[in-house]
Scaffold this motif. Structure first.
Motif, short mmCIF file in Angstrom:
data_model
loop_
_atom_site.label_atom_id
_atom_site.label_comp_id
_atom_site.label_asym_id
_atom_site.label_seq_id
_atom_site.Cartn_x
_atom_site.Cartn_y
_atom_site.Cartn_z
N SER A 186 11.19 0.75 -5.33
CA SER A 186 10.05 0.88 -4.45
C SER A 186 9.49 2.26 -4.13
O SER A 186 8.07 2.21 -4.27
N GLN A 203 7.36 2.78 -7.12
CA GLN A 203 6.18 1.65 -7.14
C GLN A 203 6.14 1.03 -8.35
O GLN A 203 5.00 1.10 -8.80
N ALA A 227 7.37 -9.99 -4.12
CA ALA A 227 6.71 -8.75 -4.77
C ALA A 227 7.33 -7.92 -5.51
O ALA A 227 6.71 -7.26 -6.31
N LYS A 264 7.13 -2.60 -10.56
CA LYS A 264 7.91 -3.88 -10.42
C LYS A 264 8.27 -4.25 -11.69
O LYS A 264 7.34 -3.96 -12.60
#
Length: 294
Positions: free
Chosen positions: A104, A107, A133, A109
């Protein structure tokens, strides 16, 4: 490096230049994760090392992957410069909380999460709980450790923990690295390849290793795989001469959960060091085949 005989001196030079260590704070308490990063474009692949290793150990495989992907390899909590977990006897879910916090902050995924050995437990725990997400597009279990926390395994669990900690107490980190490093590779591994495993093992932290032993002894990969979202595909691979998590056990895990299974030729437990091109190819093929998934 992968197309030439492996040399530790070359690896260390590339490590410093291309796969250098970074650290980042991941929460208000100031807990940190040390990690290495390589590649400028393409899907994100997250590499999780095993109980006797580190982010740096992925170098030969990461070098191949970085040509088509963005590679992130962490030092698990208690390893390298990563802050240890609070729990004396953590579970894979505790490592997964840190993993999610780290991704996270960065940033990113994950297109794929690749868990090797004990890292397979952490990767499975991440996929079991990650919000949509942050969910990986695929879960790849490489020479997976399955844990000894299943019901009915209590005696085996206690034995494994006692033996691991007794060896640590008798030999220390340096002695363990000296006596165990060759067991991670194929029987005919080169002296330089063995020296690379040895270099990584000597950098273990006593406290982080004890926490990882507790997790290995007390947890069960199946409990997390049963919670894996149906939309997140998974695959299993194992070195064909792995004496630590043997192919039969890895194949049985794959069969239990209906997952594709592959053997990595001429590879022991540290298959991504024994056969970096083959493992990178397996990862790339999986990511490409699942890249159309949401």
């Amino acid at each position: 490096m992968s197309s030439h005989p492996f040399r530790v001196a070359d690896a260390l030079a590339v490590l410093g230049a291309e796969f250098a260590e970074h650290t980042v704070a991941i929460n208000e308490q100031g807990d940190r994760i040390g990690y290495r990063q390589w590649g400028e474009r393409g899907p994100v692949v997250v590499l999780l090392h095993g109980i006797s290793s580190s982010a740096a150990s992925w170098l030969p495989c990461a070098q191949v992957l970085s040509q088509t992907m963005r590679v992130f390899a962490w030092d698990a909590p208690g390893y390298g410069n990563s802050t240890p977990l609070e729990q004396a006897e953590p579970r894979a879910a505790d490592y997964a909380v840190r993993l999610q916090a780290w991704l996270s902050v960065l940033q990113v995924k994950p297109g794929a999460i690749v868990g090797h050995s004990l890292g397979a437990l952490m990767a499975s725990a991440y996929v079991a709980e990650a919000p949509a997400a942050m969910q990986a597009k695929c879960l790849l279990l490489l020479n997976p450790a399955q844990g000894y926390g299943q019901p009915g395994q209590e005696e085996k669990s206690r034995t494994v923990q006692a033996q691991r900690l007794a060896t640590l107490g008798q030999l220390g980190i340096d002695g363990m690295a000296e006596s165990r490093h060759a067991h991670l590779l194929r029987p005919n591994a080169s002296d330089e390849e063995r020296a690379w495993v040895h270099w990584n093992m000597k950098r273990l932290n006593d406290g982080g290793y004890r926490q990882a032993v507790a997790m290995l002894s007390g947890d069960d990969i199946g409990a997390y795989l049963r919670k894996r979202p149906a939309s997140t595909p998974a695959r299993v691979a194992c070195g064909d001469v792995d004496g630590i998590t043997p192919p039969q056990g890895c194949a049985a895990l794959a069969e239990t959960f209906g997952l594709p299974f592959a053997l990595v030729p001429s590879a022991g437990h540290a298959s991504y060091i024994d056969a970096p091109d083959a493992v990178a190819g397996w990862i790339e093929q999986a990511v490409l085949s699942h890249s159309r998934n949401a």
